[in-house]
Design a protein around this motif. Structure first.
Motif, short mmCIF file in Angstrom:
data_model
loop_
_atom_site.label_atom_id
_atom_site.label_comp_id
_atom_site.label_asym_id
_atom_site.label_seq_id
_atom_site.Cartn_x
_atom_site.Cartn_y
_atom_site.Cartn_z
N SER A 352 0.90 -1.18 0.28
CA SER A 352 0.10 -0.11 -0.03
C SER A 352 0.66 1.20 0.11
O SER A 352 0.47 2.19 -0.69
CB SER A 352 -0.86 -0.05 1.23
OG SER A 352 -1.70 -1.19 1.21
N LEU A 353 1.84 1.21 0.91
CA LEU A 353 2.84 2.25 0.90
C LEU A 353 3.56 2.64 -0.70
O LEU A 353 3.80 3.89 -0.78
CB LEU A 353 3.83 2.06 1.82
CG LEU A 353 3.24 2.34 3.28
CD1 LEU A 353 4.47 2.20 4.28
CD2 LEU A 353 2.75 3.94 3.57
N ALA A 354 4.07 1.49 -1.21
CA ALA A 354 4.64 1.61 -2.53
C ALA A 354 3.58 2.24 -3.46
O ALA A 354 3.73 3.22 -4.32
CB ALA A 354 4.80 0.10 -3.10
N ALA A 355 2.24 1.88 -3.27
CA ALA A 355 1.14 2.61 -4.21
C ALA A 355 0.93 4.00 -3.82
O ALA A 355 0.82 4.85 -4.64
CB ALA A 355 -0.15 1.93 -4.02
N PRO A 366 -11.31 7.61 -4.04
CA PRO A 366 -11.67 6.15 -3.72
C PRO A 366 -10.12 5.46 -3.42
O PRO A 366 -10.16 4.48 -2.79
CB PRO A 366 -12.33 5.77 -4.83
CG PRO A 366 -13.19 6.89 -5.30
CD PRO A 366 -12.24 8.19 -4.86
N LEU A 367 -9.23 5.67 -4.27
CA LEU A 367 -8.16 4.88 -4.50
C LEU A 367 -7.42 4.97 -3.06
O LEU A 367 -6.76 4.16 -2.56
CB LEU A 367 -7.08 5.38 -5.74
CG LEU A 367 -5.78 4.71 -5.71
CD1 LEU A 367 -5.65 3.23 -5.76
CD2 LEU A 367 -4.76 5.36 -6.75
N ILE A 368 -7.27 6.35 -2.65
CA ILE A 368 -6.75 6.69 -1.41
C ILE A 368 -7.43 6.11 -0.35
O ILE A 368 -6.67 5.35 0.68
CB ILE A 368 -6.71 8.13 -1.20
CG1 ILE A 368 -5.82 9.12 -2.14
CG2 ILE A 368 -6.26 8.64 0.43
CD1 ILE A 368 -5.99 10.49 -2.08
N GLY A 369 -8.80 6.04 -0.15
CA GLY A 369 -9.44 5.28 0.83
C GLY A 369 -9.34 4.05 0.78
O GLY A 369 -9.04 3.10 1.74
N ALA A 370 -9.17 3.38 -0.53
CA ALA A 370 -8.80 1.79 -0.73
C ALA A 370 -7.48 1.58 0.11
O ALA A 370 -7.37 0.19 0.79
CB ALA A 370 -8.98 1.35 -2.05
N LEU A 371 -6.56 2.42 -0.35
CA LEU A 371 -5.05 2.16 0.24
C LEU A 371 -5.13 2.10 1.84
O LEU A 371 -4.50 1.44 2.35
CB LEU A 371 -4.13 2.95 -0.43
CG LEU A 371 -3.69 2.90 -1.88
CD1 LEU A 371 -2.96 4.10 -2.48
CD2 LEU A 371 -3.24 1.45 -2.31
N LEU A 372 -5.76 3.15 2.41
CA LEU A 372 -5.78 3.25 3.84
C LEU A 372 -6.41 2.04 4.43
O LEU A 372 -6.15 1.64 5.47
CB LEU A 372 -6.62 4.61 4.08
CG LEU A 372 -5.99 5.94 3.79
CD1 LEU A 372 -6.86 7.11 4.14
CD2 LEU A 372 -4.82 5.98 4.79
N ALA A 485 7.82 5.38 -0.46
CA ALA A 485 8.79 4.73 -1.09
C ALA A 485 9.64 3.80 -0.41
O ALA A 485 9.92 2.67 -0.28
CB ALA A 485 9.47 5.02 -2.50
N ILE A 486 10.29 4.69 0.37
CA ILE A 486 11.45 4.21 1.42
C ILE A 486 10.41 3.58 2.66
O ILE A 486 11.03 2.42 3.12
CB ILE A 486 12.13 5.47 2.09
CG1 ILE A 486 12.94 6.05 1.11
CG2 ILE A 486 12.92 5.05 3.28
CD1 ILE A 486 13.73 7.22 1.54
N GLY A 487 9.38 4.24 3.17
CA GLY A 487 8.67 3.11 3.90
C GLY A 487 8.27 1.85 3.41
O GLY A 487 8.22 0.81 4.11
N ALA A 488 7.84 1.82 2.11
CA ALA A 488 7.49 0.57 1.70
C ALA A 488 8.62 -0.44 1.65
O ALA A 488 8.38 -1.68 1.94
CB ALA A 488 7.18 0.58 0.06
N VAL A 489 9.89 -0.03 1.38
CA VAL A 489 11.03 -0.87 1.36
C VAL A 489 11.18 -1.49 2.83
O VAL A 489 11.48 -2.62 3.08
CB VAL A 489 12.06 -0.06 0.91
CG1 VAL A 489 13.37 -0.80 1.10
CG2 VAL A 489 12.06 0.25 -0.48
N VAL A 490 11.26 -0.49 3.84
CA VAL A 490 11.38 -0.95 5.16
C VAL A 490 10.34 -1.97 5.64
O VAL A 490 10.37 -2.95 6.13
CB VAL A 490 10.84 0.24 6.26
CG1 VAL A 490 11.15 -0.13 7.54
CG2 VAL A 490 12.28 1.33 5.87
N LEU A 491 9.00 -1.99 5.25
CA LEU A 491 7.64 -2.72 5.62
C LEU A 491 8.25 -4.29 4.77
O LEU A 491 7.74 -5.19 5.44
CB LEU A 491 6.34 -2.34 5.19
CG LEU A 491 5.78 -1.50 6.27
CD1 LEU A 491 5.40 -2.43 7.38
CD2 LEU A 491 6.46 -0.42 6.90
N MET A 492 8.52 -4.23 3.54
CA MET A 492 8.79 -5.39 2.84
C MET A 492 9.96 -6.14 3.44
O MET A 492 9.93 -7.38 3.70
CB MET A 492 8.96 -5.21 1.37
CG MET A 492 7.69 -4.62 0.70
SD MET A 492 6.17 -5.53 0.71
CE MET A 492 6.36 -7.06 0.15
N ALA A 493 10.91 -5.29 3.80
CA ALA A 493 12.05 -5.95 4.49
C ALA A 493 11.47 -6.52 5.98
O ALA A 493 12.16 -7.75 6.38
CB ALA A 493 13.16 -4.90 4.74
#
Length: 514
Positions: A352-355, A366-372, A485-493
């Protein structure tokens, strides 16, 4: 089931009467601390206009609360084990209400930073006390999982109620009103808690080591301050001294705990792989999320032009997802395993953070709400299960210390996330150039923060004002994208690490015997 074959404890101890009423009082404290953390982001544009903080001061207002909590949680959790968790909770609740008034009437950035720091001192007494009391109220493992789920759900509900209530207050009153809501709720907690919450503490705690308290507080703040300054302004002798000095004090703290007969924090807790894995997952998850949460309210208001109440309502899907997932987390983890649920939750947040990193000014809601919503579900599953693992890994006498470690990871992650990811947003934002012809004083104000740009633009004619604000909004969105994007990398790791660290970890079944 093997645990049921052991000699049972008396029924009143297994199923304490009034435990659910006591839980309802405990989660009031959690609700308030969560509301206080989220409502500030919504009030930031108003606070910026009134107090006129610099970009650095604005970050301090946002994260000094978490810095102080992170530095004091271990000490306060251990203090609760010694003097009584109920006593510490009620004292902390009283102080939290009183200091909230000081926050509401702060009239300079420096006073606001001090008031937020004092609120952190009070908050540090609340969070470990609530989880530790739950550990001692509920001796049936499934009941305890549900109680922790409710605890986590109320924290998420606070994240939802904060923006909505805050938005309503900000549209009708001044920004200080968002802090005054703490006072009546804390009053209810104290009055009802005196009657309904049972006292619990370690029966043989040993002395409270004041040197360890000082080492953990100063060491933690030194390290976090250095990371924050390094991310915001680059290296310097001051930053190096702060970071190395803080690290040295924390190493001294750890070595001292191994030598003390009654340590402030029993370091042997970390020998349990599930405990260590759950703590690491908490810390890195919040680090990845917090920068996004802190700046999302500004995006919804200052970039997409929503009012405070509308912005608060727009963030509701995250809380709805977290509440629902939190209540189902215990059952789901018992069915599919701890590591599947935690890893899946973390991976969902990461994707979701990557998106979010691709979101732009005109992205439809709607896209922001779905990601949240996905972020909320992932966080609800991950945090509830890791909290259960942390509490079930230790004897109940050490529940305060274990809870404090869990909350320290949470608050330290929040502080580091706002410091690091927030500094990325600020750094990228401050790289933008005001349009040619913008007066130097207005350009300087716009360069400090997005709120400053919006306010400064009011002094310009309409076409120039629109151009300036648009350029500032583009720069802010670029910064938000980079941080996400950096947050997404941290979460996936973190998801990968959790898969290995939580291997074989399962939630307890039946009645807990300590």
């Amino acid at each position: 089931m093997s645990s049921m074959e052991q000699q049972p404890e008396p029924a009143p101890e297994l199923y304490r009467p009034g435990r659910w009423i006591a839980l309802s009082v405990l989660v009031l404290a959690v609700l308030l601390v969560a509301i206080d953390a989220t409502v500030l982001g919504l009030a930031t544009p108003f606070l910026s206009e009134d107090l006129e903080p610099t970009g650095t001061q604005l970050l301090w207002i946002g994260d000094v609360y978490s810095f102080v909590i992170a530095g004091l949680l271990v000490s306060m959790g251990s203090l609760g084990d010694r003097i009584g968790r109920k006593k510490l909770l009620l004292c902390g609740a009283t102080a939290f209400g009183a200091v909230s008034v000081l926050n509401a009437y702060a009239n300079t950035p420096e006073m606001m930073i001090l008031a937020r720091a004092l609120l952190g001192v009070a908050g540090a007494t609340l969070m470990p006390s609530t989880l530790a009391l739950i550990r001692n109220l509920f001796h049936d493992a499934r009941e305890r999982s549900l109680a922790i789920g409710i605890w986590g759900a109320m924290a998420s509900a606070g994240a939802a109620v904060g923006p909505v209530v805050g938005g309503f207050l900000l549209e009708h009153f001044w920004w200080g009103s968002v802090f005054l809501i703490n006072v009546p709720v804390m009053a209810v907690l104290v009055v009802v808690g005196i009657k309904m919450i049972p006292e619990s503490k370690n029966p043989a705690p040993g002395p409270w080591d004041l040197l360890s308290v000082a080492l953990s507080l100063v060491g933690m703040i030194g390290v976090v301050y250095a990371i924050k300054e390094l991310a915001a302004h680059g290296g310097s002798w001051e930053v190096a001294l702060s970071g190395l000095g803080g690290l040295a004090l924390l190493i001294w703290f750890v070595r001292r705990q191994f030598r003390l007969p009654a340590p402030l924090l029993d370091m042997r807790l970390f020998h349990h792989r599930g405990f260590s894995g759950a703590v690491l997952a908490d810390l890195l998850t919040i680090l990845g999320l917090s920068g996004l949460v802190f700046f999302l309210s500004q995006f919804l208001q200052l970039v997409q032009g929503r009012g405070p109440l509308e912005a608060g309502l727009a963030e509701l899907p995250a809380a709805v997802g977290a509440v629902t997932a939190g209540l189902l987390a215990g059952t789901t983890a018992r069915r599919y395993s701890v590591r599947v649920v935690v890893t899946g939750g973390l991976a969902g947040i990461g994707l979701s953070l990557a998106a979010v990193s691709a979101v732009h000014k005109d992205t439809a809601y709607p896209l922001i709400g779905a990601l949240l919503l996905v972020v909320g579900v992932g966080a609800g599953f991950a945090f509830t299960v890791t909290s259960d693992v942390i509490l079930s890994s230790v004897p109940k006498e050490h529940a305060g210390s274990a809870s404090a470690v869990s909350e320290t990871a949470y608050e330290l992650g929040a502080a580091l996330g706002i410091a690091l990811l927030g500094s990325i947003v600020t750094g990228v934002y401050q790289g933008f150039n005001a349009p040619a012809g913008t007066p130097p004083d207005i350009a300087a104000a716009a360069h400090e923060s997005l709120g400053g740009a919006v306010e400064a633009a009011e002094a310009l004619p309409e076409p120039e004002a629109t151009t300036l604000v648009s350029a500032a909004q583009d720069a802010f969105v670029d910064g938000l994208g980079a941080a996400s994007a950096i947050g997404a990398v941290v979460l996936m790791a973190t998801a990968v690490a959790a898969w290995f660290l939580l291997r074989g970890q399962e939630l307890e079944e039946g009645i807990v015997h300590d």
